[in-house]
Design an enzyme around this catalytic site. Structure first.
Site, mmCIF file in Angstrom:
data_model
loop_
_atom_site.group_PDB
_atom_site.id
_atom_site.type_symbol
_atom_site.label_atom_id
_atom_site.label_comp_id
_atom_site.label_asym_id
_atom_site.label_seq_id
_atom_site.Cartn_x
_atom_site.Cartn_y
_atom_site.Cartn_z
ATOM 1 N N HIS A 1 0.871 -1.176 0.000
ATOM 2 C CA HIS A 1 0.000 0.000 0.000
ATOM 3 C C HIS A 1 0.906 1.223 0.000
ATOM 4 C CE1 HIS A 1 -2.935 3.046 1.099
ATOM 5 N NE2 HIS A 1 -2.158 3.384 2.110
ATOM 6 N N CYS B 1 -4.827 1.823 -4.645
ATOM 7 C CA CYS B 1 -4.166 2.899 -3.901
ATOM 8 C C CYS B 1 -2.867 3.347 -4.557
ATOM 9 C CB CYS B 1 -3.899 2.459 -2.462
ATOM 10 S SG CYS B 1 -2.930 0.916 -2.343
#
Length: 226
Positions: A47, A121
């Site tokens: 992420h 993301c």
């Protein structure tokens, strides 16, 4: 040029005035301890968030056609393990001007448009980096997103089985400088069914947050309306 040449519509910021000069930083997190082994082979499940003016911005999935852009304390995104920070350059943009920028971007990134392969993301942080500095994030950060069929089998069982769905709610939050309004999330509800939407949440921080945390450290950015 990138956003460092941007000035406010009211003629506010002198391009030669460096008071608002600030770094743009990519903060990268591990989604699984397996990264400690797979990273040696150029693989990993990550992420990432973009840090500007002391706040970190990311993109996560939910079920509603409103902003999926959220902000957290830098290097402290809930549910993930901080790995490293990568400098992407610098911009000359005031906090108020940047807030306008990120709210405009939030209108393009709704939570229900999150997709593991094409809009996760890391795609978000790559887009923001390009807009601000004309630089891309390192390719290794999002490599496995192109191999979506592998991601589900590499993730720990807890992320494969449990889906934490968040409901964004608006609240008024007065900033000292710009009086911004943000979104928060309600107490998450947990589903143990692997449904058709599971894939899009595998790289979403909202899927990794503990259901007992209440996500107190995460607020959604209210999107700009034109």
């Amino acid at each position: 040029m990138g956003a460092e040449s941007t000035s406010s519509s009211g003629g506010g910021i002198d391009r030669n005035d460096r008071r608002y000069d600030t770094p743009v930083v990519l903060n990268v997190y591990d989604l699984t301890p397996m990264n400690n082994y797979s990273v040696w082979f150029g693989l990993g499940i990550f992420h990432s968030g973009i840090e500007v003016h002391g706040r970190e911005y990311g993109f996560g999935a939910h079920d509603f056609p409103v902003s999926g852009v959220f902000e957290v304390e830098p290097k402290a995104c809930p549910g993930f393990i901080y790995r490293c920070s990568i400098s992407l350059g610098r911009i000359n943009m005031s906090p108020t001007e940047f807030r306008t920028f990120i709210e405009n971007v939030a209108a393009e990134y709704h939570g229900d448009t999150y997709h593991l392969i094409s809009r996760n993301c890391n795609h978000f942080t790559d887009d923001i980096a390009c807009r601000l500095t004309e630089r891309r994030i390192p390719g290794w950060v999002n490599r496995l997103a192109r191999l979506g069929s592998l991601c589900s089998c590499l993730l720990p069982e807890s992320l494969q089985v449990t889906t934490v769905k968040q409901t964004p709610e608006y609240h008024h939050e007065s900033g000292e400088e710009d009086g911004t309004e943000s979104l928060t999330v309600t107490t998450p509800r947990v589903s143990t069914e692997f449904d058709d939407d599971q894939e899009k949440r595998l790289l979403s921080p909202l899927a990794a947050v503990s259901p007992m945390s209440g996500c107190r450290d995460m607020t959604f950015v209210k999107e700009a309306h034109t």
